[in-house]
Motif scaffolding. Structure first.
Motif, PDB file in Angstrom:
ATOM      1  N   GLU A  78       0.666  -1.289   0.211  1.00 46.39           N
ATOM      2  CA  GLU A  78       0.240   0.213   0.149  1.00 46.39           C
ATOM      3  C   GLU A  78       0.704   1.219   0.064  1.00 46.39           C
ATOM      4  O   GLU A  78       1.961   1.287   0.005  1.00 46.39           O
ATOM      5  CB  GLU A  78      -0.911  -0.008   0.877  1.00 46.39           C
ATOM      6  N   ALA A  79       0.173   2.190  -0.261  1.00 47.04           N
ATOM      7  CA  ALA A  79       1.080   4.050  -0.246  1.00 47.04           C
ATOM      8  C   ALA A  79       1.332   4.479   1.061  1.00 47.04           C
ATOM      9  O   ALA A  79       0.658   3.796   2.099  1.00 47.04           O
ATOM     10  CB  ALA A  79       0.660   4.390  -1.015  1.00 47.04           C
ATOM     11  N   ALA A  80       1.950   4.783   1.281  1.00 45.22           N
ATOM     12  CA  ALA A  80       2.768   5.531   2.712  1.00 45.22           C
ATOM     13  C   ALA A  80       2.039   6.919   2.486  1.00 45.22           C
ATOM     14  O   ALA A  80       1.611   7.572   1.372  1.00 45.22           O
ATOM     15  CB  ALA A  80       4.270   6.136   2.580  1.00 45.22           C
ATOM     16  N   GLU A  81       1.400   6.852   3.941  1.00 45.93           N
ATOM     17  CA  GLU A  81       0.661   8.230   4.042  1.00 45.93           C
ATOM     18  C   GLU A  81       1.406  10.036   2.944  1.00 45.93           C
ATOM     19  O   GLU A  81       0.932  11.331   2.988  1.00 45.93           O
ATOM     20  CB  GLU A  81       0.644   8.630   5.191  1.00 45.93           C
ATOM     21  N   ALA A  82       2.853   9.606   4.383  1.00 44.98           N
ATOM     22  CA  ALA A  82       3.987  10.513   3.277  1.00 44.98           C
ATOM     23  C   ALA A  82       5.754   9.886   3.791  1.00 44.98           C
ATOM     24  O   ALA A  82       5.881   9.561   4.226  1.00 44.98           O
ATOM     25  CB  ALA A  82       4.267  11.803   5.269  1.00 44.98           C
ATOM     26  N   ILE A  83       6.094  10.974   2.733  1.00 41.86           N
ATOM     27  CA  ILE A  83       7.844  10.954   3.237  1.00 41.86           C
ATOM     28  C   ILE A  83       8.179  12.411   4.042  1.00 41.86           C
ATOM     29  O   ILE A  83       8.093  13.657   3.635  1.00 41.86           O
ATOM     30  CB  ILE A  83       7.800  10.944   1.612  1.00 41.86           C
ATOM     31  N   ALA A  84       9.853  11.767   4.574  1.00 39.97           N
ATOM     32  CA  ALA A  84      10.103  13.345   4.790  1.00 39.97           C
ATOM     33  C   ALA A  84      11.978  12.994   4.481  1.00 39.97           C
ATOM     34  O   ALA A  84      12.058  12.193   4.396  1.00 39.97           O
ATOM     35  CB  ALA A  84      10.114  13.257   6.574  1.00 39.97           C
ATOM     36  N   ARG A 101      15.379  15.234   4.389  1.00 37.10           N
ATOM     37  CA  ARG A 101      16.545  16.306   5.191  1.00 37.10           C
ATOM     38  C   ARG A 101      17.793  16.213   4.454  1.00 37.10           C
ATOM     39  O   ARG A 101      18.437  15.278   3.978  1.00 37.10           O
ATOM     40  CB  ARG A 101      16.744  16.105   6.257  1.00 37.10           C
ATOM     41  N   GLY A 102      17.896  17.306   3.750  1.00 38.79           N
ATOM     42  CA  GLY A 102      19.225  17.494   2.760  1.00 38.79           C
ATOM     43  C   GLY A 102      19.005  16.266   1.600  1.00 38.79           C
ATOM     44  O   GLY A 102      17.883  16.828   0.630  1.00 38.79           O
ATOM     45  N   ASP A 103      19.724  15.815   1.579  1.00 41.51           N
ATOM     46  CA  ASP A 103      19.662  14.884   0.690  1.00 41.51           C
ATOM     47  C   ASP A 103      19.534  13.322   0.695  1.00 41.51           C
ATOM     48  O   ASP A 103      20.139  12.409   0.467  1.00 41.51           O
ATOM     49  CB  ASP A 103      21.432  14.625  -0.448  1.00 41.51           C
ATOM     50  N   ARG A 104      18.904  13.510   1.284  1.00 33.86           N
ATOM     51  CA  ARG A 104      18.308  12.678   2.701  1.00 33.86           C
ATOM     52  C   ARG A 104      16.548  11.478   2.607  1.00 33.86           C
ATOM     53  O   ARG A 104      16.611  12.486   3.758  1.00 33.86           O
ATOM     54  CB  ARG A 104      18.798  11.478   4.194  1.00 33.86           C
ATOM     55  N   ILE A 105      16.553  11.060   2.690  1.00 29.31           N
ATOM     56  CA  ILE A 105      15.155  10.350   2.781  1.00 29.31           C
ATOM     57  C   ILE A 105      15.171   9.700   4.932  1.00 29.31           C
ATOM     58  O   ILE A 105      15.258   8.477   5.074  1.00 29.31           O
ATOM     59  CB  ILE A 105      14.676   9.096   1.966  1.00 29.31           C
ATOM     60  N   VAL A 106      14.762  10.435   5.511  1.00 28.02           N
ATOM     61  CA  VAL A 106      14.300  10.300   6.786  1.00 28.02           C
ATOM     62  C   VAL A 106      13.200   9.547   7.284  1.00 28.02           C
ATOM     63  O   VAL A 106      13.663   9.099   8.503  1.00 28.02           O
ATOM     64  CB  VAL A 106      14.622  11.385   7.842  1.00 28.02           C
ATOM     65  N   GLY A 107      12.303   9.357   6.659  1.00 30.72           N
ATOM     66  CA  GLY A 107      11.267   8.991   7.548  1.00 30.72           C
ATOM     67  C   GLY A 107      10.433   8.376   5.709  1.00 30.72           C
ATOM     68  O   GLY A 107       9.923   9.347   5.113  1.00 30.72           O
ATOM     69  N   VAL A 108       9.136   7.873   5.965  1.00 35.17           N
ATOM     70  CA  VAL A 108       8.697   6.875   5.267  1.00 35.17           C
ATOM     71  C   VAL A 108       7.259   6.261   5.951  1.00 35.17           C
ATOM     72  O   VAL A 108       7.591   5.594   6.875  1.00 35.17           O
ATOM     73  CB  VAL A 108       9.326   5.899   4.094  1.00 35.17           C
ATOM     74  N   GLY A 109       6.135   6.808   6.509  1.00 34.80           N
ATOM     75  CA  GLY A 109       4.533   6.004   6.686  1.00 34.80           C
ATOM     76  C   GLY A 109       4.138   6.841   7.046  1.00 34.80           C
ATOM     77  O   GLY A 109       3.198   7.416   5.635  1.00 34.80           O
ATOM     78  N   SER A 110       3.619   7.291   8.208  1.00 42.13           N
ATOM     79  CA  SER A 110       2.075   7.944   8.414  1.00 42.13           C
ATOM     80  C   SER A 110       2.754   9.447   8.700  1.00 42.13           C
ATOM     81  O   SER A 110       3.763   9.655   8.441  1.00 42.13           O
ATOM     82  CB  SER A 110       1.733   7.556  10.154  1.00 42.13           C
ATOM     83  N   LEU A 111       2.175  10.211   8.582  1.00 38.94           N
ATOM     84  CA  LEU A 111       2.222  12.010   8.933  1.00 38.94           C
ATOM     85  C   LEU A 111       3.057  12.178   9.828  1.00 38.94           C
ATOM     86  O   LEU A 111       3.894  13.000  10.023  1.00 38.94           O
ATOM     87  CB  LEU A 111       0.783  12.473   8.124  1.00 38.94           C
ATOM     88  N   ALA A 112       2.329  11.622  11.306  1.00 42.94           N
ATOM     89  CA  ALA A 112       2.910  11.791  12.327  1.00 42.94           C
ATOM     90  C   ALA A 112       4.500  10.970  12.522  1.00 42.94           C
ATOM     91  O   ALA A 112       4.673  11.789  13.100  1.00 42.94           O
ATOM     92  CB  ALA A 112       2.360  11.052  13.170  1.00 42.94           C
ATOM     93  N   ASP A 113       4.983   9.701  11.665  1.00 39.92           N
ATOM     94  CA  ASP A 113       6.055   9.359  11.921  1.00 39.92           C
ATOM     95  C   ASP A 113       7.024  10.476  11.628  1.00 39.92           C
ATOM     96  O   ASP A 113       8.445  10.549  11.381  1.00 39.92           O
ATOM     97  CB  ASP A 113       6.051   8.051  11.049  1.00 39.92           C
ATOM     98  N   CYS A 114       6.424  11.103  10.271  1.00 39.77           N
ATOM     99  CA  CYS A 114       7.146  11.667   9.436  1.00 39.77           C
ATOM    100  C   CYS A 114       7.408  13.261   9.821  1.00 39.77           C
ATOM    101  O   CYS A 114       8.656  13.251   9.920  1.00 39.77           O
ATOM    102  CB  CYS A 114       6.861  12.110   7.860  1.00 39.77           C
TER     103      CYS A 114
END
Length: 54
Positions: A20-26, A28-41
């Protein structure tokens, strides 16, 4: 120097490992630091003021 932070949400974010699709992605700089719920990101970007929400 503080790295730019982006919070992508409100659209379809497809991952290569989940059925399933993730709700959000975070990012920082050139790194993905979070994928999942909006709260987690948001938590992954804690201390980055303010992230650009896209």
């Amino acid at each position: 120097m503080t790295k730019q932070a982006f919070l992508f949400h409100g659209g379809s974010i497809l991952t290569m490992t989940a059925a399933e699709a993730a709700e959000a992605i975070a990012v920082r700089g050139d790194r993905i630091v979070g994928v999942g719920s909006l709260a987690d990101c948001r938590q992954a970007l804690a201390g980055t003021m303010p992230p650009k929400s896209i």
